[in-house]
Design a protein around this motif. Structure first.
Motif, PDB file in Angstrom:
ATOM      1  N   SER B 111       0.815  -1.202   0.109  1.00 45.45           N
ATOM      2  CA  SER B 111       0.097  -0.066  -0.124  1.00 45.45           C
ATOM      3  C   SER B 111       0.860   1.284   0.057  1.00 45.45           C
ATOM      4  O   SER B 111       0.625   2.252  -0.628  1.00 45.45           O
ATOM      5  CB  SER B 111      -0.864  -0.142   1.236  1.00 45.45           C
ATOM      6  OG  SER B 111      -0.229  -0.127   2.464  1.00 45.45           O
ATOM      7  N   LEU B 114       2.309   1.617  -3.339  1.00 47.19           N
ATOM      8  CA  LEU B 114       1.187   2.205  -4.524  1.00 47.19           C
ATOM      9  C   LEU B 114       1.173   3.527  -4.300  1.00 47.19           C
ATOM     10  O   LEU B 114       0.943   4.272  -5.216  1.00 47.19           O
ATOM     11  CB  LEU B 114       0.081   1.416  -4.163  1.00 47.19           C
ATOM     12  CG  LEU B 114       0.273   0.166  -4.810  1.00 47.19           C
ATOM     13  CD1 LEU B 114      -1.066  -0.754  -4.565  1.00 47.19           C
ATOM     14  CD2 LEU B 114       0.583  -0.279  -6.322  1.00 47.19           C
ATOM     15  N   LYS B 115       1.320   4.142  -2.904  1.00 45.30           N
ATOM     16  CA  LYS B 115       0.786   5.401  -2.660  1.00 45.30           C
ATOM     17  C   LYS B 115       1.914   6.329  -3.224  1.00 45.30           C
ATOM     18  O   LYS B 115       1.545   7.238  -3.699  1.00 45.30           O
ATOM     19  CB  LYS B 115       0.664   5.607  -1.128  1.00 45.30           C
ATOM     20  CG  LYS B 115       0.309   6.903  -0.734  1.00 45.30           C
ATOM     21  CD  LYS B 115       0.310   7.004   0.744  1.00 45.30           C
ATOM     22  CE  LYS B 115      -0.168   8.501   1.086  1.00 45.30           C
ATOM     23  NZ  LYS B 115      -0.405   8.735   2.534  1.00 45.30           N
ATOM     24  N   GLN B 135      -8.722  -9.317   0.540  1.00 42.62           N
ATOM     25  CA  GLN B 135      -7.463  -8.701  -0.228  1.00 42.62           C
ATOM     26  C   GLN B 135      -7.885  -7.557  -0.831  1.00 42.62           C
ATOM     27  O   GLN B 135      -7.371  -6.390  -0.704  1.00 42.62           O
ATOM     28  CB  GLN B 135      -6.633 -10.010  -0.856  1.00 42.62           C
ATOM     29  CG  GLN B 135      -5.962 -10.718   0.108  1.00 42.62           C
ATOM     30  CD  GLN B 135      -5.426 -11.917  -0.684  1.00 42.62           C
ATOM     31  OE1 GLN B 135      -5.832 -12.139  -1.697  1.00 42.62           O
ATOM     32  NE2 GLN B 135      -4.561 -12.608   0.137  1.00 42.62           N
ATOM     33  N   ARG B 138      -9.122  -4.597   1.147  1.00 48.51           N
ATOM     34  CA  ARG B 138      -7.959  -3.885   1.516  1.00 48.51           C
ATOM     35  C   ARG B 138      -7.320  -2.994   0.606  1.00 48.51           C
ATOM     36  O   ARG B 138      -7.066  -1.844   0.652  1.00 48.51           O
ATOM     37  CB  ARG B 138      -7.044  -4.739   2.307  1.00 48.51           C
ATOM     38  CG  ARG B 138      -7.699  -5.226   3.712  1.00 48.51           C
ATOM     39  CD  ARG B 138      -6.328  -5.934   4.441  1.00 48.51           C
ATOM     40  NE  ARG B 138      -6.101  -7.034   3.833  1.00 48.51           N
ATOM     41  CZ  ARG B 138      -6.584  -8.384   4.188  1.00 48.51           C
ATOM     42  NH1 ARG B 138      -7.406  -8.382   5.001  1.00 48.51           N
ATOM     43  NH2 ARG B 138      -5.856  -9.249   3.663  1.00 48.51           N
ATOM     44  N   LEU B 139      -7.201  -3.596  -0.614  1.00 47.84           N
ATOM     45  CA  LEU B 139      -6.527  -2.892  -1.726  1.00 47.84           C
ATOM     46  C   LEU B 139      -7.430  -1.679  -2.006  1.00 47.84           C
ATOM     47  O   LEU B 139      -6.955  -0.730  -2.449  1.00 47.84           O
ATOM     48  CB  LEU B 139      -6.565  -4.166  -2.819  1.00 47.84           C
ATOM     49  CG  LEU B 139      -5.996  -3.207  -4.274  1.00 47.84           C
ATOM     50  CD1 LEU B 139      -4.489  -2.858  -3.976  1.00 47.84           C
ATOM     51  CD2 LEU B 139      -5.986  -4.428  -5.370  1.00 47.84           C
ATOM     52  N   LYS B 141      -9.623  -0.100  -0.391  1.00 46.48           N
ATOM     53  CA  LYS B 141      -9.575   1.001   0.644  1.00 46.48           C
ATOM     54  C   LYS B 141      -8.230   1.843   0.401  1.00 46.48           C
ATOM     55  O   LYS B 141      -8.304   2.909   0.735  1.00 46.48           O
ATOM     56  CB  LYS B 141      -9.472   0.160   1.936  1.00 46.48           C
ATOM     57  CG  LYS B 141     -10.151   1.330   3.124  1.00 46.48           C
ATOM     58  CD  LYS B 141     -10.370   0.639   4.486  1.00 46.48           C
ATOM     59  CE  LYS B 141     -10.415   1.739   5.352  1.00 46.48           C
ATOM     60  NZ  LYS B 141     -10.422   0.864   6.692  1.00 46.48           N
ATOM     61  N   SER B 142      -6.981   1.184   0.054  1.00 48.37           N
ATOM     62  CA  SER B 142      -5.964   1.924   0.290  1.00 48.37           C
ATOM     63  C   SER B 142      -5.711   2.493  -0.945  1.00 48.37           C
ATOM     64  O   SER B 142      -5.478   3.796  -0.682  1.00 48.37           O
ATOM     65  CB  SER B 142      -4.747   0.856   0.663  1.00 48.37           C
ATOM     66  OG  SER B 142      -4.622  -0.128  -0.546  1.00 48.37           O
ATOM     67  N   LEU B 143      -6.101   2.205  -2.105  1.00 46.56           N
ATOM     68  CA  LEU B 143      -6.096   2.912  -3.339  1.00 46.56           C
ATOM     69  C   LEU B 143      -7.104   4.120  -3.248  1.00 46.56           C
ATOM     70  O   LEU B 143      -6.668   5.279  -3.539  1.00 46.56           O
ATOM     71  CB  LEU B 143      -6.521   2.190  -4.571  1.00 46.56           C
ATOM     72  CG  LEU B 143      -5.490   1.080  -4.810  1.00 46.56           C
ATOM     73  CD1 LEU B 143      -5.927   0.511  -6.407  1.00 46.56           C
ATOM     74  CD2 LEU B 143      -4.247   1.624  -4.783  1.00 46.56           C
TER      75      LEU B 143
END
Lengths: 619, 619
Positions: B111, B114-115, B135, B138-139, B141-143
């Motif tokens: 994460s 990617l950020k 998974q 969560r992905l 949400k973080s994106l």
């Protein structure tokens, strides 16, 4: 034994003379006037603490139940009182069960009772000040499942019918001196404010009085046994605090103590302050596990962005600083001398054939502690259980239950003191006459568990949940166990039970950190027989490594200083390491306590702390 | 050593000859054609198992990384590969780090990368078959936090550029006989169906091949080391099953074995079946921790009411029945004889000065196991680590790492076999020549932890998390520890690692129940020095109580039967109870194994299992 003079101790009429049926009827009439079918009466007050002032003991007023946790539910035709396993016997002694059906809160939960008794469309009232956000959410969810409704009432209908209700306590609030607190309030506030700021949070709502006491370095006197200042606070990201507290409670030097960054406001101004937070638009932290639904509703209505999170004082408060640790060591030296003096007196009285009852003995212990001018209060009601009463884990002696100490029995005594320097909590199990081989064997198994935990070293990140089994292993091997936690956190001249850490079978994700104080108190209870508990307080410390060690380790420093009854130890069951631990502990006790005792007691202590190893070699 | 003949073992070109840059470029071109900036390539396949067939080893194909867990992320200019602590060294050996930056998945998570690397509005593609629902959530949400987007691609762009991709495995699937399974599939299905029905659930989606193998009493051969039938299934509340499996894989007797309540359909019909569930409108259980996002999306699109819950086969599969337990005992007797024969050979070879390397020794051990016609496969690649290689917890010997066994070293050997009757997993640490006093001391500390756990009794409801510290206590006291769990669940002729129970520092809420098999494997690893691990499998059993016991207790029955190297035990560090445990264990080993060995080996076993107590009395 001292007691804050401000403490509200309204003498209640004896239970027999109270017409609880009339009280219940009055409440039902009031509910009917308000257009709700039911109402919940919890034991908790607005602060969700273990002790509540008499003015907030609504559950006791309505039902007669005096335990430290419980909830009554009242419907037009039926009512019930829900208690946990500690109180299933007590509730039947204290409550008129024709009015309130007693129920076990886990086996026969409130939600099931409501499901059976509430009809679809009916309305269950509650006081949003007395239930946490999490509790109300669960309640709403369970009612929704059968189309009933939970209704927050704007004021408490029980209070409307509670005639002669005692006034709210106005215990004096005084500064907690830096020589005890160890850290300026301004520094604590700056640190916590910065942490909020780093997370983009504008303010935190603090509803736990012990958090406020720690944050502002103050102590109060609103409830028994814990020097709590009942109040609310808002901590802002700049380290400033708005403190919502009755100004009349504050000692004269308080303004200077608090400084400019702490403003004092009347408790009824809290709502407006929450509205302001909403208007300002920043994030606000509130703890759904401890803060009242009222707070959350007010914040939501005000348009605040709520961040559900733990009260930010809880963890730093739990990690005592060096001054607090030095203070607790001093408190334990003083407390250990009082307890040792008492143990000597008890042994002599038993040997002299003096008739003794639990109450007499508990009073005498309080007198030993009270002989010190430093005692502020007992830290809880002494548990003094002889024989079968010792098997009642939360036994509280009363006129009715009082029992003579008899030869061949265990006497279990759990007690503690509040001192400016720290809070103590200690349990000793004492041989009266000559207990049986089984009693000694089981005492020794409990002791093995106590020692395994006391000696443990463990890496950073370890939780109390991970260590709990160490204290039970020896009992488990013999098909025995105990139904309570092994250790609770303890405050620094604050609550004798505090979080967030604990040592328990119940999962807990909080790692043990240096400075935390926890109890080490395995036990064994034979129903209708006897009880055993060996409790010392311990502090988590960094454990210096020897050559060859690879990882930094933490360990426990035992704080409590009082002899463990050698007469109950079955030496053959102890390993050499365990015997070494007992002997080293007793040597520490002797060194710290002996000089504080008078001659006879000192001679007794000499014997009570003599090495086991010597005894073993003789045999 | 046997191996399912259907196993896909495509010989890969040596890594040096592969142009990973070309593969990466081809993938990037394909991504560009599909209009996404990035793509994730996990190690997992559709079934999220530990072993994946060569045809699904996309991460290895793209990067060269051959570990059992990891994920690559590819962007137009940059790419990275994320691995856990086990693989931080291996990844640098296997992957061209100018193409893929290696990152530690916990310290430098995906994460964060990617950020830093994805711009707002950019699109990150993923294959919804290869990531679980949790998974992807969560992905997403973080994106969302930096306004990038996760995009499920309808088919996998890597597959489009993977020339010469091996065919999917078609390992034969055969019935797992009732004399091994112990319970009819129809009975299992009826029980589980009733449990669904009681909860108002219409069907459960089963995506874990070991769950399907257990539920249908079948075993397959699609991956190495575990007899898994890669497939999907729907379990209906009436006990019926739709099994989505390549029909060509099924043995001829399968239709009769399955009966009428199990229908076989081609794997590509799963989507339609999920659509049907949606149309029928009942609740559908799917496990968000193990089932692919694709399944959840299809169910959502079909309008199904999804109940997020654990795969219902997991817990009953973990609790072995009496027939399975009898089978595993038999498998361990056979496996213990093979291992003991090997240990005798090794001792003799070392004593005879024979030059030995890890590979030679691992091959010889496989030959000892393979001498039994009953062996179906090794249960994992043998870990054979001498000296410093023993300190690499997940060491896998290769031509490059192969190392001679040298005097004064430990040799750590972790291995196991798959038999129709059960799965074994055992680690022994063996003295080569005369290891140092430190090595013996630490071996003994590990042994003390092993014994503490092996001897433990514990009440119902106890989890592996609660017991983990028992295995570490002796090491902790000396400032030592090990960075892996103490015990994993083990299948019955199925996966050598299975849940839901485990013994670990990591919190786990699953209580240990009778019939569960777990490993007991504390260890110690001195980086660049040596490794120690002592692993037996144990079964949770009810522990009969003696007089005076009050509570039903569970205990562990040790299943593994092979000598623990007495030469490494520092007797002074063991308590009498610990010595008794070793001696009683060795007596059991001798009794079970001796008659299976030839004369010389039997004489060796006699010595290897001789009582420590006798030795202690002599000294």
């Amino acid at each position: 034994m001292g007691s804050p003079d401000s403490l509200e101790k309204q003498p209640e009429p004896a239970p027999g003379s109270i017409d609880f049926g009339e009280r219940l009827a009055a409440l039902r009439a009031e509910l009917s006037r308000r257009g709700v079918e039911g109402f919940l009466v919890p034991r908790a007050d607005e602060h969700q603490g273990e002790y509540v002032p008499t003015s907030a003991q609504r559950l006791a007023w309505l039902t007669g139940f005096g335990g430290s946790a419980g909830m009554a539910a009242v419907l037009p035709e039926k009512a019930a009182v829900f208690v946990d396993g500690r109180y299933t016997i007590q509730v039947r002694n204290e409550v008129d069960t024709t009015l309130f059906a007693p129920r076990h809160v886990t086996d026969e939960p409130l939600s099931a009772w409501l499901k059976a008794e509430l009809k679809p469309g009916q309305r269950l009232g509650y006081d949003p000040w007395l239930h946490t956000e999490d509790q109300v959410r669960r309640l709403e969810k369970s009612l929704a499942a059968f189309e009933a409704e939970a209704v927050a009432l704007p004021d408490n209908p029980l209070d409307a019918v509670w005639r002669d209700r005692p006034a709210a306590p106005r215990g004096a609030i005084r500064p907690h001196d830096l020589r005890y607190a160890g850290r300026e309030s301004a520094d604590k506030r700056a640190d916590l404010g910065k942490a909020l700021s780093d997370k983009g949070v504008a303010a935190a709502v603090i509803t736990l009085p012990d958090s406020i006491a720690w944050l502002l370095n103050v102590r109060g006197g609103d409830v028994e046994h814990s020097p709590l200042p009942l109040s609310f606070a808002l901590l802002h990201a700049d380290g400033g605090v708005e403190w919502f507290v009755e100004p009349a409670k504050l000692s004269e030097d308080m303004a200077r103590h608090l400084g400019n960054a702490v403003s004092v406001e009347a408790p009824d101004r809290l709502g407006e302050a929450l509205d302001r937070l909403g208007r300002q638009g920043g994030k606000v932290v509130a703890d759904p596990a401890t803060a009242a639904r009222w707070i959350f509703e007010r914040l939501r209505t005000a348009g605040a962005e709520i961040e559900r999170g733990e009260d930010p004082c809880q963890l730093p408060k739990a990690c005592k600083n060096e001054v607090e640790l030095a203070g607790t060591r001093a408190a334990h030296r003083r407390d250990g001398a009082a307890l040792s003096g008492f143990l000597h007196w008890l042994d002599a009285a038993v040997a002299g054939g003096q008739p003794l009852t639990e109450m007499m003995v508990a009073d005498r212990l309080a007198a030993f502690r009270g002989a010190s001018d430093e005692l502020s209060d007992l830290s809880f009601d002494t548990i003094a259980g002889s024989g079968p009463n010792g098997a009642i884990v939360h036994y509280r002696v009363s006129e009715e239950s009082d029992r003579a100490l008899a030869p061949g029995e265990h006497f279990l005594c759990d007690s503690g003191g509040q001192y400016d320097e720290g809070t103590t909590d200690v349990t000793r199990t004492i041989a009266i006459g000559s207990p049986s081989a089984e009693m000694c064997e089981r005492f020794t198994l409990v002791l093995k568990g106590h020692i395994a935990l006391a000696r443990a070293r463990f890496p950073e990140g370890t939780t109390g949940s991970q260590l709990d089994s160490l204290a039970r292993y020896a009992l488990w091997q013999k098909g025995l166990d105990y139904d309570h936690g092994t250790g609770h956190g303890v405050g620094s001249f604050l609550n004798v039970h505090e979080g967030p850490q604990r040592i328990s079978k119940v999962p807990n994700a909080v790692a043990l950190k240096p400075g935390m104080i926890v109890s080490n108190e395995p036990g064994y209870y034979k129903t209708d027989g006897y009880g055993i508990r060996i409790e010392n307080l311990v502090a988590v410390v960094e454990s210096p490594g020897a050559a060859g060690e690879e990882r930094p380790m933490l360990a426990f420093e035992t704080l409590t200083l009082a002899p463990i009854d050698r007469r109950l130890i079955h030496l053959d069951l102890l390993s050499p390491e365990e015997i070494d631990w007992v002997d080293a502990y007793h040597a520490r006790v002797h060194e710290a306590i002996a000089s504080q005792l008078a001659d006879e007691a000192r001679a007794w202590l000499e014997q009570a702390t003599a090495p086991l190893a010597a005894e073993q070699n003789q045999s």
